[in-house]
Design a protein around this motif. Structure first.
Motif, PDB file in Angstrom:
ATOM      1  N   ASN A 142     -11.182   4.238 -40.946  1.00 30.62           N
ATOM      2  CA  ASN A 142     -10.707   4.290 -42.326  1.00 30.62           C
ATOM      3  C   ASN A 142     -11.803   3.832 -43.298  1.00 30.62           C
ATOM      4  O   ASN A 142     -11.740   4.113 -44.492  1.00 30.62           O
ATOM      5  CB  ASN A 142      -9.424   3.477 -42.499  1.00 30.62           C
ATOM      6  CG  ASN A 142      -9.618   1.982 -42.351  1.00 30.62           C
ATOM      7  OD1 ASN A 142     -10.564   1.503 -41.729  1.00 30.62           O
ATOM      8  ND2 ASN A 142      -8.687   1.215 -42.895  1.00 30.62           N
ATOM      9  N   GLU A 145     -13.597   6.430 -45.485  1.00 28.94           N
ATOM     10  CA  GLU A 145     -12.926   6.955 -46.674  1.00 28.94           C
ATOM     11  C   GLU A 145     -12.966   5.976 -47.843  1.00 28.94           C
ATOM     12  O   GLU A 145     -13.059   6.374 -49.002  1.00 28.94           O
ATOM     13  CB  GLU A 145     -11.474   7.277 -46.322  1.00 28.94           C
ATOM     14  CG  GLU A 145     -11.346   8.302 -45.192  1.00 28.94           C
ATOM     15  CD  GLU A 145      -9.919   8.495 -44.737  1.00 28.94           C
ATOM     16  OE1 GLU A 145      -9.210   7.475 -44.558  1.00 28.94           O
ATOM     17  OE2 GLU A 145      -9.498   9.644 -44.571  1.00 28.94           O
ATOM     18  N   MET A 207      -3.584  -4.399 -46.015  1.00 28.79           N
ATOM     19  CA  MET A 207      -2.722  -3.437 -45.354  1.00 28.79           C
ATOM     20  C   MET A 207      -1.303  -3.459 -45.907  1.00 28.79           C
ATOM     21  O   MET A 207      -0.757  -4.517 -46.213  1.00 28.79           O
ATOM     22  CB  MET A 207      -2.706  -3.720 -43.846  1.00 28.79           C
ATOM     23  CG  MET A 207      -4.091  -3.627 -43.216  1.00 28.79           C
ATOM     24  SD  MET A 207      -4.193  -4.383 -41.576  1.00 28.79           S
ATOM     25  CE  MET A 207      -3.244  -3.193 -40.624  1.00 28.79           C
ATOM     26  N   ALA A 208      -0.697  -2.278 -46.041  1.00 33.01           N
ATOM     27  CA  ALA A 208       0.704  -2.196 -46.455  1.00 33.01           C
ATOM     28  C   ALA A 208       1.619  -2.764 -45.376  1.00 33.01           C
ATOM     29  O   ALA A 208       2.637  -3.395 -45.680  1.00 33.01           O
ATOM     30  CB  ALA A 208       1.073  -0.743 -46.757  1.00 33.01           C
ATOM     31  N   THR A 239      -5.598   9.467 -40.756  1.00 31.91           N
ATOM     32  CA  THR A 239      -5.812   8.022 -40.864  1.00 31.91           C
ATOM     33  C   THR A 239      -4.628   7.273 -40.302  1.00 31.91           C
ATOM     34  O   THR A 239      -3.470   7.575 -40.600  1.00 31.91           O
ATOM     35  CB  THR A 239      -6.032   7.632 -42.343  1.00 31.91           C
ATOM     36  OG1 THR A 239      -7.171   8.334 -42.846  1.00 31.91           O
ATOM     37  CG2 THR A 239      -6.266   6.137 -42.479  1.00 31.91           C
ATOM     38  N   ASP A 241      -3.890   3.398 -40.168  1.00 33.18           N
ATOM     39  CA  ASP A 241      -4.435   2.091 -40.539  1.00 33.18           C
ATOM     40  C   ASP A 241      -3.409   1.153 -41.155  1.00 33.18           C
ATOM     41  O   ASP A 241      -3.776   0.208 -41.852  1.00 33.18           O
ATOM     42  CB  ASP A 241      -5.620   2.280 -41.506  1.00 33.18           C
ATOM     43  CG  ASP A 241      -5.212   2.797 -42.873  1.00 33.18           C
ATOM     44  OD1 ASP A 241      -4.028   3.192 -43.048  1.00 33.18           O
ATOM     45  OD2 ASP A 241      -6.060   2.797 -43.787  1.00 33.18           O
ATOM     46  N   GLY A 243      -1.635   1.559 -43.596  1.00 31.61           N
ATOM     47  CA  GLY A 243      -1.591   1.686 -45.054  1.00 31.61           C
ATOM     48  C   GLY A 243      -2.688   0.922 -45.767  1.00 31.61           C
ATOM     49  O   GLY A 243      -2.613   0.728 -46.990  1.00 31.61           O
ATOM     50  N   ASN A 245      -5.571   1.977 -46.556  1.00 38.14           N
ATOM     51  CA  ASN A 245      -6.216   2.880 -47.523  1.00 38.14           C
ATOM     52  C   ASN A 245      -5.221   3.530 -48.477  1.00 38.14           C
ATOM     53  O   ASN A 245      -5.593   4.420 -49.235  1.00 38.14           O
ATOM     54  CB  ASN A 245      -6.997   3.979 -46.788  1.00 38.14           C
ATOM     55  CG  ASN A 245      -8.318   3.483 -46.234  1.00 38.14           C
ATOM     56  OD1 ASN A 245      -8.603   2.299 -46.245  1.00 38.14           O
ATOM     57  ND2 ASN A 245      -9.128   4.398 -45.720  1.00 38.14           N
ATOM     58  N   ALA A 246      -3.969   3.115 -48.421  1.00 43.33           N
ATOM     59  CA  ALA A 246      -2.949   3.755 -49.261  1.00 43.33           C
ATOM     60  C   ALA A 246      -3.182   3.437 -50.747  1.00 43.33           C
ATOM     61  O   ALA A 246      -3.702   2.380 -51.088  1.00 43.33           O
ATOM     62  CB  ALA A 246      -1.556   3.266 -48.842  1.00 43.33           C
TER      63      ALA A 246
END
Length: 246
Positions: A142, A145, A207-208, A239, A241, A243, A245-246
């Motif tokens: 991740n 990105e 992280m979410a 992805t 991960d 969240g 990269n959310a």
């Protein structure tokens, strides 16, 4: 019949961590496995024995991703010894952390060679023997990105380059219905990045779902792409991960 019955998978870096989890999951789904290792023969043997206990064939081949000839030779050896090749997983990897002012060129080249050049070499060698309808799956990150903190110039650059390689392979090999995709794990509990490590709390804060993934989570997504259900997914970046990269 298992979903990967009569298939053969080649997994680089398959002796431990995410690579070993992928090798075991593909074996659980019915595939015979060839895996490479560099410096952990005992771990490689342990993974081979675990695969054999599942009733599948398995071989471990010493091949350093820095040695292009060794990678190419390993693919050929796997094809000869196991009789075919249907799935390639480029999983071998290293972590590198230095900012641009401190990073030495030789370290940049090392990371690029392990992640990008070796994946190209393995894919080129595999494509010459792979059955139509085969699968090429690379393990990215991740951090390809989003680069959330300094010091990732070599690592993130190399993983981002894998995205371009994946898309190009998808175009080149699509007429043979060979798919190429890349899976981007986030923070995953392994020896390289333990969930109780010094920097773990900072990772969880992004992280979410504020907890580390497990290697088996990554392996499950790879198995989906390797199976019949993933036949029309091609050139994709997926992805996984929590969240981050959310």
């Amino acid at each position: 019949m298992s979903r990967l019955e009569n298939k053969v998978a080649f997994v680089t870096g398959g002796s431990r961590g995410i690579g070993a989890a992928i090798a075991l999951k593909l074996a659980e789904d019915g595939a015979d496995i060839a895996l490479t290792y560099t410096s952990a023969p005992a771990k490689a043997d342990e993974t081979v024995r675990a695969i054999e206990k599942l009733g599948r064939r398995a071989i471990a081949i010493k091949a350093d991703n820095l040695d292009a000839e060794a990678v190419e030779s390993a693919v050929k050896e796997a094809h000869v010894k196991l009789g075919r090749l249907d799935i390639l997983v480029n999983s071998a990897g290293v972590y590198s952390m230095d900012t641009v002012d401190a990073l030495e060129l030789k370290e940049f080249d090392r990371v690029m060679s392990i992640h990008v050049r070796a994946s190209f070499v393995a894919a080129k060698a595999a494509a010459t023997v792979m059955t139509n309808g085969g699968r090429i799956i690379s393990i990215g990150s991740n951090l390809a990105e989003i680069v959330p903190f300094p010091g990732l110039i070599a690592y993130s650059t190399s993983k981002a380059a894998l995205i371009g390689l994946t898309k190009a392979l998808a175009r080149d090999l699509g007429p043979r219905e060979i798919t190429a995709n890349i899976v981007h794990p986030g923070s995953t509990d392994t020896d390289m990045n333990p969930a109780n490590g010094d920097h773990a709390e900072g990772q969880r804060a992004r992280m979410a779902i504020p907890k580390f993934g497990q290697a088996k989570d990554i392996a499950g997504l790879v198995a989906f792409l390797a199976g019949e259900e993933g036949r029309f997914v091609n050139g994709a970046s997926l992805t996984i991960d929590g969240g981050a990269n959310a």
